[in-house]
Design a protein around this motif. Structure first.
Motif, PDB file in Angstrom:
ATOM      1  N   ASN A   9       0.869  -1.177   0.000  1.00 41.47           N
ATOM      2  CA  ASN A   9       0.000   0.000   0.000  1.00 41.47           C
ATOM      3  C   ASN A   9       0.906   1.227   0.000  1.00 41.47           C
ATOM      4  OD1 ASN A   9      -1.808   2.044   0.448  1.00 41.47           O
ATOM      5  ND2 ASN A   9      -2.279   1.467   2.566  1.00 41.47           N
ATOM      6  N   LYS A  11       0.134   4.251  -0.367  1.00 44.86           N
ATOM      7  CA  LYS A  11      -0.528   5.453   0.172  1.00 44.86           C
ATOM      8  C   LYS A  11      -0.295   6.647  -0.771  1.00 44.86           C
ATOM      9  CE  LYS A  11       0.177   3.484   4.701  1.00 44.86           C
ATOM     10  NZ  LYS A  11       0.081   3.644   6.128  1.00 44.86           N
ATOM     11  N   HIS A  97      -9.354   1.106   4.897  1.00 44.91           N
ATOM     12  CA  HIS A  97      -8.080   1.314   5.590  1.00 44.91           C
ATOM     13  C   HIS A  97      -8.314   2.265   6.761  1.00 44.91           C
ATOM     14  CE1 HIS A  97      -3.992   2.580   6.424  1.00 44.91           C
ATOM     15  NE2 HIS A  97      -3.592   1.503   5.772  1.00 44.91           N
ATOM     16  N   GLU A 170      -5.473  -5.114  10.587  1.00 40.62           N
ATOM     17  CA  GLU A 170      -4.461  -4.085  10.805  1.00 40.62           C
ATOM     18  C   GLU A 170      -4.753  -3.348  12.106  1.00 40.62           C
ATOM     19  OE1 GLU A 170      -2.529  -2.920   6.857  1.00 40.62           O
ATOM     20  OE2 GLU A 170      -4.259  -1.621   7.121  1.00 40.62           O
ATOM     21  N   ALA A 174      -0.593  -0.176  15.291  1.00 39.93           N
ATOM     22  CA  ALA A 174       0.636  -0.727  14.692  1.00 39.93           C
ATOM     23  C   ALA A 174       0.916  -0.127  13.317  1.00 39.93           C
ATOM     24  CB  ALA A 174       0.531  -2.244  14.584  1.00 39.93           C
ATOM     25  N   ILE A 175      -0.035   0.637  12.765  1.00 39.46           N
ATOM     26  CA  ILE A 175       0.134   1.127  11.391  1.00 39.46           C
ATOM     27  C   ILE A 175       1.037   2.353  11.368  1.00 39.46           C
ATOM     28  CG2 ILE A 175      -1.045   2.089   9.377  1.00 39.46           C
ATOM     29  CD1 ILE A 175      -3.448   0.415  10.103  1.00 39.46           C
ATOM     30  N   GLY A 176       2.176   2.193  10.713  1.00 35.85           N
ATOM     31  CA  GLY A 176       3.106   3.308  10.535  1.00 35.85           C
ATOM     32  C   GLY A 176       3.760   3.768  11.823  1.00 35.85           C
ATOM     33  N   GLY A 214      -1.408  -6.506   8.734  1.00 32.01           N
ATOM     34  CA  GLY A 214      -0.758  -5.228   8.406  1.00 32.01           C
ATOM     35  C   GLY A 214      -0.475  -4.450   9.664  1.00 32.01           C
ATOM     36  N   GLY A 215       0.665  -3.783   9.687  1.00 27.76           N
ATOM     37  CA  GLY A 215       1.042  -2.970  10.848  1.00 27.76           C
ATOM     38  C   GLY A 215       2.521  -3.103  11.092  1.00 27.76           C
ATOM     39  N   SER A 216       3.292  -2.202  10.426  1.00 29.63           N
ATOM     40  CA  SER A 216       4.741  -2.147  10.605  1.00 29.63           C
ATOM     41  C   SER A 216       5.439  -3.474  10.319  1.00 29.63           C
ATOM     42  CB  SER A 216       5.096  -1.637  12.010  1.00 29.63           C
ATOM     43  OG  SER A 216       4.596  -0.328  12.196  1.00 29.63           O
ATOM     44  N   LEU A 235      -0.284  -6.915   4.398  1.00 35.73           N
ATOM     45  CA  LEU A 235      -0.530  -5.640   3.719  1.00 35.73           C
ATOM     46  C   LEU A 235       0.538  -4.695   4.260  1.00 35.73           C
ATOM     47  CD1 LEU A 235      -2.178  -3.824   1.855  1.00 35.73           C
ATOM     48  CD2 LEU A 235      -3.784  -3.437   3.722  1.00 35.73           C
ATOM     49  N   ILE A 236       1.380  -4.237   3.365  1.00 36.95           N
ATOM     50  CA  ILE A 236       2.613  -3.558   3.779  1.00 36.95           C
ATOM     51  C   ILE A 236       2.560  -2.092   3.368  1.00 36.95           C
ATOM     52  CG2 ILE A 236       5.150  -3.743   3.721  1.00 36.95           C
ATOM     53  CD1 ILE A 236       3.693  -6.429   4.406  1.00 36.95           C
ATOM     54  N   GLY A 237       2.734  -1.195   4.318  1.00 38.48           N
ATOM     55  CA  GLY A 237       2.754   0.234   4.008  1.00 38.48           C
ATOM     56  C   GLY A 237       4.181   0.712   3.765  1.00 38.48           C
ATOM     57  N   GLY A 238       4.790   1.296   4.796  1.00 40.37           N
ATOM     58  CA  GLY A 238       6.112   1.928   4.661  1.00 40.37           C
ATOM     59  C   GLY A 238       7.152   1.061   3.952  1.00 40.37           C
TER      60      GLY A 238
HETATM   61  C1  PEP Z   1      -0.795   0.068   5.978  1.00 37.24           C
HETATM   62  O1  PEP Z   1      -0.828   1.234   5.645  1.00 37.24           O
HETATM   63  O2  PEP Z   1      -1.689  -0.710   5.590  1.00 37.24           O
HETATM   64  C2  PEP Z   1       0.303  -0.375   6.823  1.00 37.24           C
HETATM   65  C3  PEP Z   1       0.225  -1.570   7.348  1.00 37.24           C
HETATM   66  O3  PEP Z   1       1.335   0.517   7.003  1.00 37.24           O
HETATM   67  P1  PEP Z   1       2.749   0.192   7.704  1.00 37.24           P
HETATM   68  O4  PEP Z   1       3.259  -1.090   7.113  1.00 37.24           O
HETATM   69  O5  PEP Z   1       3.617   1.365   7.352  1.00 37.24           O
HETATM   70  O6  PEP Z   1       2.490   0.085   9.169  1.00 37.24           O
END
Ligand code: PEP
Length: 260
Positions: A9, A11, A97, A170, A174-176, A214-216, A235-238
């Motif tokens: 993701n 973003k 999200h 998520e 834990a997100i970001g 998802g979450g870091s 689900l991967i953000g950063g």
């Molecule tokens: C996300 O935005 O769905 C997410 C999990 O972000 P991050 O991996 O950066 O925590």
């Protein structure tokens, strides 16, 4: 047998050109390593969707939108429809999200309408849910998740939709943030989600539905998180913004011996 899925993701990051380059890096890494048992999705911002879809076309990588309207077309300034996402090359769409829930005020009812529209229009929805920190502290995580499942998933589908759906657990805290659920906390939530799906949609749907964490997620914690029997990838953000890190996370999800 569920295949693992690692979805990025992005973003509101990456220009069209930067997106093309990142997609190329990921596609080249996957072509070289040919990881088995894992599907990969990239979730660029709308404007980079077509370029990313063109870049990965012919590879096994799919493309996801980060949101969509529940309306098919019309006077909805700033919105993007399911058919527009498909036209741009998307096969999946991320919905609900926590950033959209918190920053854009999206509630379960709207998320359910979007999920139903996505599915009817030929996109596989990735429906996100998870608890804020205060809810976890109060010991109400599973209650919170059950409520979100009831209203954002059961609210969308009376029976399992033909193309299925994906759930992303998520935890909001834990997100970001650099904090992650422990593998035990994540597995507990995932097993609970699967149980609820079985209660609502039956055993087959529960066994087939992929539930992503998802979450870091980072290269150094991915393998531990993905080891849970009900955790089907992430689900991967950063970490999806860096080709090398994202490829390492994909490696952690692969099922062949090269992952060890
Ligand atoms: C996300 O935005 O769905 C997410 C999990 O972000 P991050 O991996 O950066 O925590």
């Amino acid at each position: 047998m569920r295949r693992a899925l690692v979805a990025g993701n992005w973003k509101m990051n990456k220009t069209i050109e930067d997106g093309r380059k990142l997609a190329r890096d990921v596609a080249q890494g996957i072509a070289q390593e040919n990881p088995s048992g894992v599907d990969v999705l990239l979730g660029p911002p709308y404007l980079a969707l077509t370029a990313v879809a063109e870049t990965v076309s012919g590879s096994a990588i799919g493309v996801a939108g980060q949101n969509c309207s529940h309306h098919p077309d019309g006077a909805y300034t700033g919105e993007v429809s399911v058919s527009m996402l498909r036209d741009a090359g998307a096969t999946h769409v991320i919905l609900g999200h926590s950033e959209r829930r918190e920053l854009m005020g999206e509630g379960d009812g709207l998320i359910a309408r979007k999920a139903a529209a996505a599915s009817a229009g030929g996109l596989t929805p990735i429906i996100c849910l998870g608890e804020p920190f205060t809810t976890r502290k109060a010991g109400k995580t599973l209650e919170h998740i059950a409520h979100q499942i009831e209203h954002s998933i059961q609210g969308a589908f009376t029976s399992p939709p033909p193309g299925g759906f994906i759930v992303a657990y998520e935890p909001v805290w834990a997100i970001g943030t650099g904090l992650t659920a422990t593998p035990e906390q994540a597995q507990e939530a995932h097993a609970f989600i699967r149980e609820r799906l079985e209660d609502i949609f039956g055993l087959e749907c529960a066994q087939e539905t992929r539930i992503l964490y998802g979450g870091s997620v980072k290269p150094d914690n991915a393998a531990d998180l993905f080891a849970g029997p009900d955790i089907d990838g992430g689900l991967i953000g950063g970490a999806s913004l860096n080709g090398g890190d994202f490829l390492e996370i994909i490696r952690a999800a692969r099922t062949d011996s090269a992952s060890t």
